[in-house]
Design a protein around this motif. Structure first.
Motif, PDB file in Angstrom:
ATOM      1  N   SER A  46       4.808 -25.189   5.767  1.00  0.00           N
ATOM      2  CA  SER A  46       4.012 -25.053   4.540  1.00  0.00           C
ATOM      3  C   SER A  46       4.571 -23.904   3.711  1.00  0.00           C
ATOM      4  N   PHE A  47       4.881 -24.199   2.460  1.00  0.00           N
ATOM      5  CA  PHE A  47       5.593 -23.243   1.604  1.00  0.00           C
ATOM      6  C   PHE A  47       4.610 -22.339   0.860  1.00  0.00           C
ATOM      7  N   GLY A  48       4.940 -21.068   0.804  1.00  0.00           N
ATOM      8  CA  GLY A  48       4.116 -20.142   0.024  1.00  0.00           C
ATOM      9  C   GLY A  48       3.879 -18.840   0.764  1.00  0.00           C
ATOM     10  N   ASN A  49       3.034 -18.014   0.198  1.00  0.00           N
ATOM     11  CA  ASN A  49       2.658 -16.741   0.815  1.00  0.00           C
ATOM     12  C   ASN A  49       1.311 -16.945   1.497  1.00  0.00           C
ATOM     13  N   LEU A  50       1.352 -17.491   2.712  1.00  0.00           N
ATOM     14  CA  LEU A  50       0.136 -17.871   3.434  1.00  0.00           C
ATOM     15  C   LEU A  50      -0.155 -16.852   4.532  1.00  0.00           C
ATOM     16  N   ALA A  51      -0.291 -15.611   4.123  1.00  0.00           N
ATOM     17  CA  ALA A  51      -0.573 -14.530   5.063  1.00  0.00           C
ATOM     18  C   ALA A  51      -1.816 -13.773   4.626  1.00  0.00           C
ATOM     19  N   TRP A  52      -2.554 -13.292   5.589  1.00  0.00           N
ATOM     20  CA  TRP A  52      -3.700 -12.410   5.344  1.00  0.00           C
ATOM     21  C   TRP A  52      -3.560 -11.234   6.299  1.00  0.00           C
ATOM     22  N   PHE A  53      -4.531 -10.377   6.362  1.00  0.00           N
ATOM     23  CA  PHE A  53      -4.387  -9.207   7.218  1.00  0.00           C
ATOM     24  C   PHE A  53      -5.692  -8.888   7.935  1.00  0.00           C
ATOM     25  N   THR A  54      -5.537  -8.332   9.120  1.00  0.00           N
ATOM     26  CA  THR A  54      -6.690  -7.779   9.828  1.00  0.00           C
ATOM     27  C   THR A  54      -6.957  -6.382   9.283  1.00  0.00           C
ATOM     28  N   LYS A  55      -8.126  -5.874   9.555  1.00  0.00           N
ATOM     29  CA  LYS A  55      -8.492  -4.537   9.071  1.00  0.00           C
ATOM     30  C   LYS A  55      -9.164  -3.766  10.193  1.00  0.00           C
ATOM     31  N   SER A  56      -8.652  -2.583  10.453  1.00  0.00           N
ATOM     32  CA  SER A  56      -9.249  -1.688  11.441  1.00  0.00           C
ATOM     33  C   SER A  56      -9.540  -0.361  10.755  1.00  0.00           C
ATOM     34  N   LEU A  57     -10.802   0.048  10.749  1.00  0.00           N
ATOM     35  CA  LEU A  57     -11.226   1.266  10.058  1.00  0.00           C
ATOM     36  C   LEU A  57     -11.780   2.256  11.073  1.00  0.00           C
ATOM     37  N   TRP A  58     -11.221   3.462  11.061  1.00  0.00           N
ATOM     38  CA  TRP A  58     -11.637   4.522  11.978  1.00  0.00           C
ATOM     39  C   TRP A  58     -12.103   5.720  11.159  1.00  0.00           C
ATOM     40  N   SER A  59     -13.417   5.930  11.132  1.00  0.00           N
ATOM     41  CA  SER A  59     -13.953   7.076  10.392  1.00  0.00           C
ATOM     42  C   SER A  59     -13.819   8.365  11.170  1.00  0.00           C
ATOM     43  N   TYR A  60     -13.995   8.264  12.485  1.00  0.00           N
ATOM     44  CA  TYR A  60     -13.876   9.438  13.358  1.00  0.00           C
ATOM     45  C   TYR A  60     -12.995   9.061  14.543  1.00  0.00           C
ATOM     46  N   PRO A  61     -11.666   9.087  14.332  1.00  0.00           N
ATOM     47  CA  PRO A  61     -10.755   8.655  15.395  1.00  0.00           C
ATOM     48  C   PRO A  61     -10.948   9.458  16.677  1.00  0.00           C
ATOM     49  N   LYS A  62     -10.866   8.762  17.795  1.00  0.00           N
ATOM     50  CA  LYS A  62     -10.923   9.425  19.084  1.00  0.00           C
ATOM     51  C   LYS A  62      -9.864   8.801  19.984  1.00  0.00           C
ATOM     52  N   GLU A  63      -9.573   9.480  21.075  1.00  0.00           N
ATOM     53  CA  GLU A  63      -8.530   8.985  21.970  1.00  0.00           C
ATOM     54  C   GLU A  63      -8.922   7.631  22.539  1.00  0.00           C
TER      55      GLU A  63
END
Length: 398
Positions: free
Chosen positions: A252-269
């Motif tokens: 299938s021709f085209g730009n058929l990509a999306w993205f996941t999203k991970s949001l860290w407000s207070y990163p920890k180990e």
């Protein structure tokens, strides 16, 4: 996530004479009959002008032997392999440009850049596979482009520009010096890492993605100590073809990509296994219903929700995987590529940069991770035990 040019170099050992180079050009012309958008120019943010004017194809001389270069890959030389690098993109830009870099030994580095607004790396790989088949004289039957993506995701001129993901993700780019690093995870190293998560199934790409995320979070946390720390946003590109129900064909021709999203407000180990679970969970959210919603009127509400979830300021990392899409199998008749690389913009070439990682297949069956990181994060990134124990830094290719 900016929709500018995407860059790739394929390295071929051998004796590519003038006749063979002319044959590559002729087979390219035949291939463009089917993949005609690549011979056009950008008309506007929503369309291309498929005017069949052709594409720029240049040949450059490299006064070196490829075997010497591959023993000690040089980033500065690598970046000279590309056709002219425009700083600004807009109406009238060629959708694709090619430069053939001919080494003294007869080997070639085929460098290609294409406009991401038109296609993603999967479509680009499909094009290369057809070009290679034509170069080998396999006589592929002409068939029209598979445009199911265009019918499934019709244009919406009324969609506000500020709702498009690349617009509100680009605000996280910043000034500074961004440094290239190439980390190679051999197949044996990945087997060990995968064995540590034996309670569930993971892929090579999953494992390397989780390692990069852990390294990045630790580096940002260390650099931001005793300061007000901004949230961390991490994204990963996902091929929508295999997520649709029923799945779209691979061609299938085209730009058929999306993205996941991970949001860290207070990163920890985070332990690697925990990060792996989160990577798989994020990818699982992009399913058949998600793809259907993107192609329907629900896209307005979906993008508004996504925009509202994103913080005004954040430290950003984007990961793209080019593994498992056939790039390492592209054979124009003289053998498969011995290596591949991407373009790394230097600080003087961009007004704003960002933290990015590109994952590529390696010859050993492992994964190469090419990262560009803000200089202030590099030392902390490389302190991570997984990088130190399981990755090799810029090793010889041959």
């Amino acid at each position: 996530m900016a929709y500018g040019y995407t860059y790739l170099v394929l390295y071929y050992l051998g004796n590519y004479s003038n006749d063979r180079i002319q044959h590559l050009k002729e087979s390219l012309s035949r291939t463009l009959v089917t993949f005609y958008p690549f011979a056009g120019i950008i008309r506007d943010a929503l369309s291309a002008d498929c005017n069949d004017q052709g594409l720029p194809f240049s040949v450059a001389k490299v006064e070196a032997r490829m075997s010497d270069f591959l023993q000690n890959p040089n980033v500065e030389l690598m970046n000279k392999f590309y056709p002219r690098a425009e700083k600004l993109l807009g109406t009238g830009d060629n959708i694709m440009l090619i430069q053939l870099n001919c080494f003294d030994c007869g080997s070639i580095a085929m460098s290609i850049k294409f406009h991401h607004l038109i296609v993603d790396m999967v479509s680009f790989s499909t094009f290369l596979q057809h070009w290679a088949a034509n170069a080998q004289g396999l006589g592929l039957r002409f068939h029209p482009l598979n445009l199911i993506g265009q019918s499934s995701f019709p244009q919406k001129p009324s969609l506000p520009i500020n709702l498009l993901p690349f617009c509100y993700l680009s605000k996280y780019l910043g000034s500074g010096k961004f440094v290239l690093r190439r980390y190679v995870f051999d197949a044996s190293a990945l087997s060990i890492l995968k064995a540590q998560t034996s309670s569930f199934s993971v892929s090579r790409v999953n494992v390397v993605t989780a390692v990069i995320r852990q390294c990045f979070m630790e580096a940002v946390t260390e650099e931001s100590a005793r300061k007000d720390m901004k949230p961390i946003v991490m994204t990963q590109a996902v091929n929508l073809r295999r997520k649709a129900m029923p799945p779209f064909p691979d061609d299938s021709f085209g730009n058929l990509a999306w993205f996941t999203k991970s949001l860290w407000s207070y990163p920890k180990e985070k332990e690697l296994t925990e990060l792996l679970r989160e990577v798989k969970k994020e990818i699982a959210k992009i399913d058949g219903e998600f793809v259907r919603r993107l192609g329907s009127e629900g896209v307005y509400d979906f993008l508004e929700e996504l925009k509202n979830e994103m913080p005004q300021e954040a430290t950003f990392l984007a990961i793209n995987s080019w593994a498992n899409i056939g790039l390492s199998e592209i054979d124009f008749g003289g053998g498969k590529p011995v290596w591949m690389s991407s373009y790394i913009p230097q600080s003087s070439e961009v007004e704003k940069g960002g933290n990015f990682a590109i994952l590529l297949d390696s010859k050993s069956g492992g994964i190469e991770a090419w990262t560009t990181l803000d200089e202030k994060y590099v030392a902390g990134f490389e302190k991570n035990d997984y990088i130190r124990k399981y990755a090799r830094f810029n090793p010889s290719v041959i």
